[in-house]
Structures are given as structure tokens and as C-alpha cells.
Design a protein around this motif. Structure first.
Motif, PDB file in Angstrom:
ATOM      1  N   MET B 278      31.024  39.921  51.169  1.00  0.00           N
ATOM      2  CA  MET B 278      32.204  40.422  50.468  1.00  0.00           C
ATOM      3  C   MET B 278      32.236  39.957  49.011  1.00  0.00           C
ATOM      4  SD  MET B 278      36.226  39.975  51.277  1.00  0.00           S
ATOM      5  CE  MET B 278      36.196  40.961  52.755  1.00  0.00           C
ATOM      6  N   ALA B 279      31.655  38.783  48.746  1.00  0.00           N
ATOM      7  CA  ALA B 279      31.655  38.256  47.375  1.00  0.00           C
ATOM      8  C   ALA B 279      30.981  39.221  46.404  1.00  0.00           C
ATOM      9  CB  ALA B 279      30.959  36.888  47.346  1.00  0.00           C
ATOM     10  N   VAL B 280      29.955  39.930  46.852  1.00  0.00           N
ATOM     11  CA  VAL B 280      29.261  40.887  45.988  1.00  0.00           C
ATOM     12  C   VAL B 280      30.240  41.965  45.511  1.00  0.00           C
ATOM     13  CG1 VAL B 280      27.486  42.695  45.945  1.00  0.00           C
ATOM     14  CG2 VAL B 280      27.012  40.493  47.054  1.00  0.00           C
ATOM     15  N   HIS B 281      31.056  42.461  46.429  1.00  0.00           N
ATOM     16  CA  HIS B 281      32.007  43.525  46.089  1.00  0.00           C
ATOM     17  C   HIS B 281      33.103  43.009  45.164  1.00  0.00           C
ATOM     18  CE1 HIS B 281      30.182  46.379  48.837  1.00  0.00           C
ATOM     19  NE2 HIS B 281      29.931  45.317  49.570  1.00  0.00           N
ATOM     20  N   ILE B 282      33.474  41.756  45.380  1.00  0.00           N
ATOM     21  CA  ILE B 282      34.509  41.173  44.523  1.00  0.00           C
ATOM     22  C   ILE B 282      33.998  41.018  43.097  1.00  0.00           C
ATOM     23  CG2 ILE B 282      35.683  38.976  44.086  1.00  0.00           C
ATOM     24  CD1 ILE B 282      36.363  38.996  47.079  1.00  0.00           C
ATOM     25  N   LEU B 283      32.763  40.562  42.955  1.00  0.00           N
ATOM     26  CA  LEU B 283      32.200  40.426  41.602  1.00  0.00           C
ATOM     27  C   LEU B 283      32.135  41.794  40.919  1.00  0.00           C
ATOM     28  CD1 LEU B 283      29.323  37.839  42.212  1.00  0.00           C
ATOM     29  CD2 LEU B 283      31.619  37.405  41.353  1.00  0.00           C
ATOM     30  N   GLN B 284      31.757  42.816  41.678  1.00  0.00           N
ATOM     31  CA  GLN B 284      31.700  44.174  41.104  1.00  0.00           C
ATOM     32  C   GLN B 284      33.079  44.635  40.649  1.00  0.00           C
ATOM     33  OE1 GLN B 284      29.831  46.336  44.248  1.00  0.00           O
ATOM     34  NE2 GLN B 284      27.750  45.812  43.569  1.00  0.00           N
ATOM     35  N   ALA B 285      34.095  44.369  41.478  1.00  0.00           N
ATOM     36  CA  ALA B 285      35.455  44.787  41.126  1.00  0.00           C
ATOM     37  C   ALA B 285      35.943  44.039  39.883  1.00  0.00           C
ATOM     38  CB  ALA B 285      36.400  44.549  42.304  1.00  0.00           C
ATOM     39  N   LEU B 286      35.593  42.750  39.807  1.00  0.00           N
ATOM     40  CA  LEU B 286      35.977  41.979  38.612  1.00  0.00           C
ATOM     41  C   LEU B 286      35.321  42.578  37.371  1.00  0.00           C
ATOM     42  CD1 LEU B 286      35.709  38.342  40.037  1.00  0.00           C
ATOM     43  CD2 LEU B 286      37.797  39.376  39.124  1.00  0.00           C
ATOM     44  N   ARG B 287      34.024  42.885  37.481  1.00  0.00           N
ATOM     45  CA  ARG B 287      33.320  43.487  36.342  1.00  0.00           C
ATOM     46  C   ARG B 287      33.960  44.826  35.967  1.00  0.00           C
ATOM     47  NH1 ARG B 287      28.548  41.984  39.284  1.00  0.00           N
ATOM     48  NH2 ARG B 287      28.082  39.893  38.513  1.00  0.00           N
ATOM     49  N   GLY B 288      34.320  45.603  36.995  1.00  0.00           N
ATOM     50  CA  GLY B 288      34.941  46.907  36.753  1.00  0.00           C
ATOM     51  C   GLY B 288      36.244  46.783  35.984  1.00  0.00           C
ATOM     52  N   ALA B 289      36.970  45.698  36.263  1.00  0.00           N
ATOM     53  CA  ALA B 289      38.256  45.497  35.589  1.00  0.00           C
ATOM     54  C   ALA B 289      38.091  44.742  34.272  1.00  0.00           C
ATOM     55  CB  ALA B 289      39.206  44.732  36.513  1.00  0.00           C
ATOM     56  N   GLY B 290      36.891  44.232  34.026  1.00  0.00           N
ATOM     57  CA  GLY B 290      36.686  43.429  32.818  1.00  0.00           C
ATOM     58  C   GLY B 290      37.351  42.071  32.912  1.00  0.00           C
ATOM     59  N   TRP B 291      37.452  41.566  34.120  1.00  0.00           N
ATOM     60  CA  TRP B 291      38.159  40.304  34.355  1.00  0.00           C
ATOM     61  C   TRP B 291      37.203  39.167  34.717  1.00  0.00           C
ATOM     62  CZ3 TRP B 291      42.637  42.309  38.027  1.00  0.00           C
ATOM     63  CH2 TRP B 291      43.577  42.993  37.227  1.00  0.00           C
ATOM     64  N   THR B 292      37.668  37.929  34.489  1.00  0.00           N
ATOM     65  CA  THR B 292      36.946  36.742  34.955  1.00  0.00           C
ATOM     66  C   THR B 292      37.794  36.040  36.011  1.00  0.00           C
ATOM     67  OG1 THR B 292      37.935  35.368  33.234  1.00  0.00           O
ATOM     68  CG2 THR B 292      35.803  36.381  32.730  1.00  0.00           C
ATOM     69  N   ALA B 293      37.175  35.125  36.759  1.00  0.00           N
ATOM     70  CA  ALA B 293      37.898  34.452  37.844  1.00  0.00           C
ATOM     71  C   ALA B 293      37.673  32.947  37.819  1.00  0.00           C
ATOM     72  CB  ALA B 293      37.461  35.008  39.197  1.00  0.00           C
ATOM     73  N   ALA B 294      38.681  32.224  38.319  1.00  0.00           N
ATOM     74  CA  ALA B 294      38.586  30.774  38.519  1.00  0.00           C
ATOM     75  C   ALA B 294      39.203  30.445  39.873  1.00  0.00           C
ATOM     76  CB  ALA B 294      39.323  30.030  37.412  1.00  0.00           C
ATOM     77  N   VAL B 295      38.657  29.407  40.522  1.00  0.00           N
ATOM     78  CA  VAL B 295      39.161  29.032  41.838  1.00  0.00           C
ATOM     79  C   VAL B 295      39.879  27.683  41.770  1.00  0.00           C
ATOM     80  CG1 VAL B 295      37.294  30.287  42.984  1.00  0.00           C
ATOM     81  CG2 VAL B 295      37.040  27.836  42.553  1.00  0.00           C
ATOM     82  N   ALA B 296      40.785  27.477  42.751  1.00  0.00           N
ATOM     83  CA  ALA B 296      41.461  26.185  42.915  1.00  0.00           C
ATOM     84  C   ALA B 296      41.432  25.890  44.407  1.00  0.00           C
ATOM     85  CB  ALA B 296      42.903  26.273  42.409  1.00  0.00           C
ATOM     86  N   GLU B 297      40.727  24.819  44.778  1.00  0.00           N
ATOM     87  CA  GLU B 297      40.506  24.584  46.196  1.00  0.00           C
ATOM     88  C   GLU B 297      40.931  23.202  46.634  1.00  0.00           C
ATOM     89  OE1 GLU B 297      36.803  26.068  47.837  1.00  0.00           O
ATOM     90  OE2 GLU B 297      36.090  26.454  45.821  1.00  0.00           O
TER      91      GLU B 297
END
Lengths: 443, 443
Positions: B278-297
Motif C-alpha cells: 500500500m505504501a507504493v500507492h500512497i507515495l504515488q498519491a502524494l506525488r500526484g498532489a505535490g505533497w510531502t509527508a512526515a510521520v509521528a510514532e
């Protein structure tokens, strides 16, 4: 070759019983399920002197099951099956083995009652389904093996020549519990005092290549009948010692003697036994020093934090960490200098050292551990190929950085990088815990 | 039961060739190695219409190998073996199969030359070892299968009745390459146009329990001969469609039809096929939106960051994250308020939301994703049992928090929590990418 029993005179003679395993299921043959049950059974049975001499996998076909179990019984007189005990049409083990022994299947009222009571106890809706009644059909003379984790009971069937088939479920959790709680005590009771135990002991090493380990211990004379195997993996090289003889305790004593001869030659590289995780030892060392830890990760993206926090109770010494995948995060969160990044590159001992220092400072931890590297497949340069990883540790007493070249694919490089960081951390904790200064810092 | 060939008239009839697999090695019988080769071979052969009807595992004994391979050859006329081709005394496959076919072993000069050349090319020290010469001994009439990743060549041996044994190495990497590059083309050429392909296609779903999936698609009529299996795991429920017929393409078309009937009923829960992450699809969606991501765990300790950065090329959209295992780190690095921690506890939707917002702000990312929960075994309270996990997402457009109750041991709960966070993130990315506002934010 399977190890042969010790010679008489060593005090460890004993007879090993051979059995065979038949695993059943179309899923296994189609390759959608990897058969982990057979390996588990083999390891558990070895301890009570029962060796698996062959195994077979067949589909959900009565003829194939009867045929494979019949051949196995002919060769060894004892067979363990897994799978094919559920309520659906695919489950053929009972009729197949009943046919092999020439027994009829009959409704076993106590089993049916137990299954119906379970249905109600679990609050399942409606009537007990007719399809499940087949699970209460038992061959004449069956000994029922209770299933603590599911509905399908297991079965022990024995003929008048003492040949037996033990039918276990295919679901690993159900199989394991039934094996340990019921089949092993049953086999142990049959084996009596003459059974030979096959006992293994594994020393875990890390940070030293297999060829060097072989140089260190390859010529050491081990007690008679002890086999040594090298098992390299991404965590390091495991050394497995195996021996057999009468009584688990006396064989274990022989292995203790063998391990005692190897360990002095292996030095610091030995960190644990069996399937122990190095992270456990690191947490213990941190507790011993009264220290806390923080991680700073680039290419591993959180794997080092994940390893340390995989251990229950790690929250008393692990404060957390910074995943600095982007260089801006290295600068902003970890206080890595722009100059170091420009001069040495993100994958350098200088930057790794600043990351470890930054994690320590930002999170208020006693110890910082950092990883920055090229996990691939992209990102390589002429002087920094894929697999180049810099790791660093900073403690209240000292700091160290180191470059390692790791092989494998992206996942392997990340695993090996994480392990290399743990090895470096462990080394520093060992030295420091042994020093009086470190002891004082506990107060 | 293995699926039976389609009936004549459906256009998908075809003959399936049955073979058997014999895996060889004491390590397998002792249970220290789980046999993953057999499953891999079965999956690859299915595509060319070759079905594995049985498999056996034997130790490093010439008699046992000859016996098991002989029985298998008797039943099916085709056998694939793995293991027992190395240079040491444990490697007995060649003499065993040569004996079965009544062939002598002779030194095969071209193989010896190739091995010697490889020794020099790899810069190995000293003379080519005498022990390795045995690897160049070949049965009369052997067809050599080259080993791209190791020294031991594989062997194809066939008798005058067309019965054959293909001997492959036991090292998975060597075996896989030889299987794909050499054995499969060889079998495909033998099978000709009449061979039936067994083709599978797997739809991956997440976020919906198996029972609900079964309600949604259990009664949908599929094209004749297509089997549907539910395969639940920690990532979600996979739906495997399997069919067979002549020609991989025409069978694939039937599966496309079947998948097309299921997908509309599964809605958003389908995220990919095969073993896609699923991570592959999420990275694609982020790229599609022109967005970056950060995590808090918190409880996952870096696992979410690790999942996202496991994908090659993730560095363009993943900035990094904060592992906030200790509450002080939640406050200090993620700007979680002391008041929220005191009022709602660290495992609460409020704190999860503040963690997501804090990660976004601290790391300058478009999107923040947070996980805080009780992975166990300790840490449970009366109203928050082990498995209680709060996840949150904040994007430039909206924020959401959610509580899930997960089952399993510590490791499973952490895996499922990570997957749940990815499911929530994916949902928000899908909605937002589809909105004009999200598209504009790309500029």
C-alpha cells in the motif's frame, strides 16, 4: 546425514525413534502457503529423541493421503499429519487414515457436545451447523487430542502392531498447542527412559564475517558427537551446536562444555543464544548504566527505532528518535551543520556523528545512535557505492563513527545497517558499563 | 482439490502436466530451515500448466533420494529436485539420480573449465580446490543448467521413455534464477500449444474485515471455472482468483472479467494487486498532489517511517518523522500539549491529532500521520485494553483522528496499527487528490 547415536561408552548412548511427517493441503501444493508446520514439529520432537526421517506433502485427496501415510507408516511405524481436519469438503484426513487402518467413522457424542457448547459459549448465531457435525465423526479406537484454539480436534490412532498416526490441525497456532500439550507428552510416555534427546544450542555472533569465525573456532576440538554448523544471516553468524544422547540434561551438559570451549575464542562477537535479539541485551546494558537512548535515522527510515521498541518494556530507556530522511530535517531537527553536508556529503562519518549528537541533545537522551547510508538501488556515487553506510554512537563518555560496506538488496542493506549500528552501540555500552565512571553516572 | 480443467466448450480446455518435487537436505528435516523453494517452484510452474501433485523432503542420503525420486518418477514421469548439488560430502543428489537412471558420472571438462575460470575471475586465493572438482562430475546424457549466481550447475536428465528429473540447487537465489531462465523455457518448449495455464490474480483489500468482504462479494457469480479464496493477513484481506485453460492470455482475460465483477462491490477497500505494498500507492498519491509527508510514532517506534521509506525513490515525498516514544518527546518535538496528555492520556484521538499536526509543522511537510497506542503486553488500562490504537492524519485541507482496536501479539498489533494509519492516509489522499483544491496545491 542425520547424526548417528553416540557410541556406547560415552555415557550418551540412546535410541532415536524415526517418524515421518505428512502435510496435507492443496494450498501447500499450489505454493500459496509455505509449510512452516513441518519444521516446527521436527524441532520440538528432536528434544524427546524423535527424528523426522522424511516428509511428504499431498493435496486434499483421500487416495493421496492414504497412499503417502501408508508408505510412511511402512517405513517408520509412526506418522504425524497436519491439515485436512476442518469441516469443509476439502478436509479428507480422517476418512483417509481411517481407511488405512480399516476403521469405520462414527459420531463421537462427547466431541459433538463439546463443539455445540463451544458454539453457544462463543455467542455464535443460530443452530450449530450441520456441516460441522463431520468434525465429531471419529474412527473407531481414536484417542481425541483436544484443540485449545479451534474447533477441530486432533486424533491419535494406533494399530495392534503399535504403529500410529497422529492427526494434527493445519492452523499453526492450533497445531503448536496440541503438539506441545498433548502429542509430546504422549510420545514421551511411550519412549520411556531409553529415548535419546537431540539437543541444540545456538551461539549468536555479530560484526565478524563467517570466514573469520571459521578461522577462530574451526579447529577447536569439541566433545565427541557434537556437531557445529555455521548459519550466516543478516543479523550475523549463528553457531549451532547439536548433540544427542540419553536425557536432555546430560546432553545439555555436553553442549555447555562445547560452548565453553568456543566462547573464549569468539570474544565480544557473541551476544546471545537461541533466537535472542541483540536489542534485548542493549536495553539491559542501558538500564545497567542508568542511561536512555535516542536514534537518528536516514536510510533506515525508522528501522532502528522499530528494533529497539519491538522489545516489551523498552519505554523506560528508549526516548524516541528523529527520522531525518530529508537533509533539511538533518539540519533542522538534528542540528547537522550545512558545512558538513556540503563538504562530506550526507553519507559520511562526520554527518553520522553530528546526527548522533543531535539526537542525544534534541531528545535529552544519554546516548545517541545514528545511521546514514545508501540503501539503493539509486543514490550511488563513484566513491560511495550502494551499501555504503555510516553509523555513529555518542554517549556521555565518548563518541565514535564508522563506515561499513554492506551487500544485498535495499531491504537487506537496511537490516544490516540497523544491526551494524546496534553492534557499535553494544560495544560502547559494554566498555562503559565496565568502567567505574559509568557506574557512577547511574546515581 | 486441485481445480479440474475447464469443460470442453468453454474455450479454456487444456491438459495439465503433473510433476512432483523432492527437496533434499538434513537442515530441512531437522527443522532449522523452512522450505520456501517448493512453494516458489509450484507458483512458477502453474503458469505454464505444470501442476505439483505431491512433494517429498528427504535427508542427505543417496538411498533416500533415489527412493523418493524413483517413487515420484513412477507416479508422474517428471521430478524437480532442489538441494544436494554442492561440493561437500553432504551433497548426494547427483549420484542418487544417476543411479536411478543407471548412468555413470564422468568428469565434464567444459564445466570444470568454467568453474576454474570463475575461481580466477572472482580473485579467490590459491589453486582451484580438489573438493570442488566433484561439482564438474556429470551423469552421462546430462543437460547442464547454468548457475548465474553460484558454482553448482543444475542438471536435466531424461530417459528413453521421456521421463525426466531436473536437479536445481538449494540456495533460493540460485534456484530461482535457474528455474526462470532455464527450466521453465525447457518445459514450455516440451509442453507445446496444448499445455493449460493455471493463472492467479490477487486483489488486495485493507480496512474491511473478512466477514464483511464475504458479505459484499460472496454471492457474486464468477465466470465458470474461476475459484475465489479469501486470504486474511495483517495487511488486510487478499482475494485470490484462480483459473486454468489454454494460453496464459485467454485465462488472464477470464480473470480480468472476474475481477471486474468483484471490484465495484469492494469500493475503496481495494488498493492493489499481487504483492503490491500500500505504501507504493500512497507515495504515488502524494506525488500526484505535490505533497510531502512526515510521520509521528509512539507505539510503532519507527515502523511507519520504515514502511514508507522501504520503497525505492521515496525520498522525494517522505521528509522523515519523529519517534516520540516518551511523552516528553511528544511535548518537546511534536508540540503536544501537556493538558491533552493529562486530560485524555497519551493514547487518545486528541493526542494523535496533535502529533500529526506537530510532525507536519516541525518537519515542514504537507501531510502529518500519527500513531499512538498500546501494543502490549503491558500498559493496558480498564478502558484502554492492549490493542487500543489512535491514528491521525492532517493534510493542508483537513484533519482526522480515529481509534481502532487491534488483535494479536505486540508485533502484530504494531504491524496492524501501521497498516491502519496507511489506510487512513490513503483515504484522505484519494479524496483530496480528486478535489480541484488539491490539484491547485500542486503549483
Amino acid at each position: 546425514m542425520l547424526p548417528t547415536p553416540f557410541e556406547a561408552g560415552t555415557g550418551h548412548a540412546g535410541s532415536v525413534v524415526n517418524i515421518e511427517i505428512v502435510t496435507i493441503g492443496d494450498e501447500l501444493l499450489l505454493g500459496f502457503t509455505v509449510d512452516s508446520n513441518a519444521a516446527y514439529i521436527a524441532r520440538c520432537l528432536a528434544v524427546i529423541g524423535v527424528a523426522v526421517s522424511r516428509r511428504a506433502t499431498v493435496g486434499d485427496s483421500v487416495d493421496d493421503i492414504t497412499d503417502a501415510a501408508g508408505d510412511a507408516l511402512e517405513r517408520t511405524g509412526g506418522v504425524v499429519t497436519t491439515g485436512g481436519l476442518g469441516p469443509t469438503n476439502d478436509d479428507r484426513t480422517k476418512p483417509a487414515i481411517a481407511a488405512l487402518f480399516g476403521r469405520d467413522l462414527r459420531l463421537h457424542e462427547p466431541t459433538l457436545e463439546r463443539m455445540k457448547a463451544g458454539w453457544i459459549a462463543r455467542g455464535l448465531p443460530g443452530e450449530f451447523p450441520a456441516a460441522n457435525v463431520s468434525q465429531a465423526m471419529m474412527p473407531d479406537g481414536a484417542v481425541i487430542l483436544e484443540n485449545a484454539h479451534g474447533t477441530a480436534p486432533g486424533i491419535w490412532l494406533e494399530d495392534d502392531r503399535g504403529r500410529w498416526v497422529a492427526m494434527l490441525p493445519g492452523v499453526p497456532r492450533e497445531m503448536r498447542r496440541m503438539l506441545e500439550d498433548q502429542l509430546i507428552p504422549l510420545l514421551r510416555a511411550r519412549g520411556g527412559a531409553k529415548a535419546a534427546a537431540i539437543v541444540s544450542r545456538t551461539l549468536r555472533t555479530s560484526g565478524v564475517p563467517e570466514s573469520r569465525i571459521a578461522d577462530l573456532v574451526g579447529r577447536i576440538e569439541l566433545p565427541q558427537g557434537v556437531d557445529l554448523a555455521y548459519l550466516p544471516g543478516w543479523e550475523g553468524v549463528d553457531l549451532r551446536l547439536t548433540a544427542r544422547g540419553i536425557g536432555e540434561e546430560s546432553v545439555s551438559a555436553v553442549l555447555t562444555e562445547a560452548a565453553g570451549r568456543l566462547i573464549p575464542h569468539l570474544g565480544d562477537s557473541v551476544y546471545g543464544e537461541g533466537d535472542e535479539d541483540m536489542a534485548v541485551h542493549i536495553l539491559q546494558a542501558l538500564r545497567g548504566a542508568g542511561w536512555t537512548a535516542a536514534v537518528a535515522e536516514s536510510c533506515t527510515g525508522g528501522m532502528l527505532g522499530m528494533r529497539l521498541t519491538a522489545i516489551p518494556g523498552s519505554s523506560d530507556v528508549v526516548r524516541g528518535g528523529i527520522i531525518a530522511y530529508d537533509n533539511e530535517v538533518k539540519v533542522g531537527q538534528l542540528m547537522v551543520s550545512e558545512q558538513s553536508l556540503a563538504e562530506h556529503g550526507a553519507v559520511s562519518e562526520e554527518v553520522a556523528g553530528e546526527m548522533a549528537a543531535g539526537a542525544r541533545k534534541a531528545l535529552g537522551a544519554s546516548v545517541g545512535v545514528a545511521i546514514t547510508g545508501i540503501a539503493g538501488p539509486g543514490g550511488a556515487t563513484d566513491d560511495k557505492p550502494v551499501g555504503t553506510v555510516c553509523i555513529a554512537v555518542e554517549t556521555p563518555l565518548r563518541a565514535a563513527s564508522r563506515t561499513v560496506r554492506l551487500h544485498g538488496d535495499r531491504d537487506e542493506i537496511r537490516r544490516r545497517a540497523t544491526q551494524a549500528a546496534l553492534v557499535l552501540l553494544r560495544k560502547h555500552l559494554r566498555v562503559q558499563v565496565a568502567e567505574p565512571g559509568a557506574e557512577r553516572s547511574r546515581a
